[in-house]
Design an enzyme around this catalytic site. Structure first.
Site, PDB file in Angstrom:
ATOM      1  CB  SER A 175      -0.819   0.078   1.285  1.00 34.99           C
ATOM      2  OG  SER A 175      -1.992  -0.608   1.152  1.00 34.99           O
ATOM      3  CD  GLU A 208       1.697  19.119  -9.534  1.00 29.78           C
ATOM      4  OE1 GLU A 208       1.998  18.075  -8.916  1.00 29.78           O
ATOM      5  OE2 GLU A 208       2.550  19.916  -9.971  1.00 29.78           O
ATOM      6  CB  SER A 209      -3.975  15.922  -5.925  1.00 28.85           C
ATOM      7  OG  SER A 209      -4.834  15.405  -4.932  1.00 28.85           O
ATOM      8  CG  HIS A 238      -4.157  -2.179  -1.118  1.00 23.68           C
ATOM      9  ND1 HIS A 238      -3.433  -2.012   0.040  1.00 23.68           N
ATOM     10  CD2 HIS A 238      -4.557  -3.462  -1.133  1.00 23.68           C
ATOM     11  CE1 HIS A 238      -3.425  -3.151   0.705  1.00 23.68           C
ATOM     12  NE2 HIS A 238      -4.082  -4.046   0.014  1.00 23.68           N
ATOM     13  CB  CYS A 285      -5.211  20.135  -8.813  1.00 27.78           C
ATOM     14  SG  CYS A 285      -5.993  19.196  -7.532  1.00 27.78           S
TER      15      CYS A 285
END
Ligand code: SPD
Length: 429
Positions: free
Chosen positions: A56, A63-64, A69, A84
């Site tokens: 994970s 930008e985010s 997983h 973004c």
């Protein structure tokens, strides 16, 4: 379509290569590179491997984020890419990852996040701190912090160590996967099948405790057999004794020796000793074939009871060990954690009592920070008149400890290590 603040793609990768899906280092690097390919600015990455399998992690970008997983057993990865602004294209990351994971098939749905038409913009200039440069300069200043974790775990309990994310060594044999990673807290570490075997900074505890208790209790051991111990730490301790004439080491996997010679030379420092007879072979078979009464001391420095080490927890193996020990002989082995491997710990003790006799089996404890729960056990079993505590020559043990500047072993620790808390005594009664 109205303007949106971000693009979010929810990705399904099917038919990925299972080994890659279980490889925290490769996955972290692929996710980071997928972000870079898409022209994102990487700030941070956090990745964990889970035993026996699965990874994970998340890459935080200016930008985010990109998150993942994996289910290696289904050859599947669920990936989530959210970007973004107009400069970063999440589909570039999609293409990059499909290739990196060797996926047969990838699909995704795209969700447009934050429809501008539906919102009213307010003035929040008061939140902006004084700027120290242009937009481009500020972007350049972002520092990327990697947060990659190795986790040694069973279904209910784990120990995690943060490492650099670089793989120093990996070899997969017919028996197991051997790796060397570089942890921040304990230095370089050897892992086998995703379990911590030894680390630069705390190896001394395990190796001093598995060796010197028996060596000092015996007092004059000349011929010693080590089963496992391919990192070399146990033989390093044994060769401190000038009376030792021969150490036979039987390690099933030559990769362990190779990895440690290359990356842990302060542990693997006695492989050239002329008194060492090294066999890359199966220790269980070796004890089966060895002649009666041929060793003063036998040390079983194996891995946990899974994979090739499973046989090191069986009655037939210890019947042979008992047979090949001299009439005044002593066996010591790592016997797992009373918390982490409760079943193996208890069963091994009763198996040894059946073979050596109830009053000839002695459990002792040490604190090993990089093994799950920290509390680790060793067991010794004796033949003849040897008693691991009564036989101790304290003066000699302390002089030996001083002479070799040992870091954990001395006479007081020797004696104290046999003091068991009531809950452990109860487990063994
Ligand atoms: N869970 C870890 C048990 C490891 C025992 N062997 C370690 C080898 C060090 N020489």
């Amino acid at each position: 379509m109205s303007k949106t603040l971000g693009r979010h793609i929810l990705v399904e990768f099917y038919g990925c290569t299972p080994d890659i899906m279980n490889d925290v280092i490769k996955i972290e690097q692929s996710m980071v590179n997928a972000a870079i390919e898409a022209r994102a600015t990487v700030i941070n990455s956090t990745f964990h491997h889970f035993s026996p399998y699965g990874v994970s992690g998340v890459v935080v970008i200016q930008e985010s984020h990109l998150a993942i997983h994996t289910w290696p057993e289904y050859r599947y990865a669920a990936v989530d890419i959210f970007t973004c602004g107009d400069e970063v294209n999440p589909w570039v990351s999609f293409d990059f990852l499909k290739k990196a994971f060797e996926a047969d098939y990838g699909s995704a749905i795209e969700i447009n996040r934050g429809q501008v038409d539906l919102m009213e913009r307010v003035n929040i200039d008061y939140l902006i701190k004084e700027r120290q440069g242009t937009e481009a300069e500020l972007k350049h200043q972002v520092t990327f912090k990697r947060d990659v974790w190795f986790t040694d775990k069973d279904e209910n309990l784990a120990l995690s160590l943060r490492h650099t994310g670089e793989l120093l060594y990996r070899a997969k044999s017919e028996f197991q996967t051997v790796q060397i990673l570089d942890s921040y807290a304990f230095g370089k570490m050897l892992t086998i099948d995703n379990l911590v075997m030894t680390t630069e900074k705390d190896e001394f505890i395990y190796h001093e405790m598995i060796s010197h208790i028996s060596m000092q209790a015996h007092g004059n051991a000349k011929k010693i057999l080590v089963i496992g111990g391919g990192d070399g730490g146990t033989i390093r301790e044994l060769f401190r004794y000038p009376q030792v004439e021969k150490v036979v080491m039987v390690e099933i996997d030559g990769n362990v020796v190779e990895a440690c010679k290359l990356h842990l030379p302060q542990i693997a420092c006695e492989f050239e000793n002329p008194k060492l007879e090294l066999h890359i072979a199966d220790g269980i078979q070796y004890v089966k074939d060895a002649p009666n009464q041929s060793f003063d001391v036998v040390l079983v420095d194996g891995s946990d009871p899974a994979g090739p080490a499973e046989g090191l927890f069986s009655a037939s193996f210890y019947q042979n060990v008992q047979r090949i020990l001299k009439s005044e002989g002593i066996l010591a082995l790592q016997s797992e954690s009373p918390h982490f491997h409760k079943k193996a710990f208890i069963e091994l003790n009763s198996c040894l009592k059946d073979i050596f006799g109830n009053d000839r089996v002695f459990t002792y404890l040490a604190h090993i920070p990089t093994y799950p729960t920290g509390l680790w056990s060793f067991t010794c079993a004796t033949k003849g008149n040897i008693h691991p505590i009564a036989n101790l020559n304290e003066e000699k043990a302390n002089a030996f400890s001083d002479q070799h500047q040992l870091k954990v072993y001395d006479a007081a620790v020797h004696k104290a290590s046999f003091v068991l808390p009531p809950f452990v005594k109860k487990m063994l009664s």
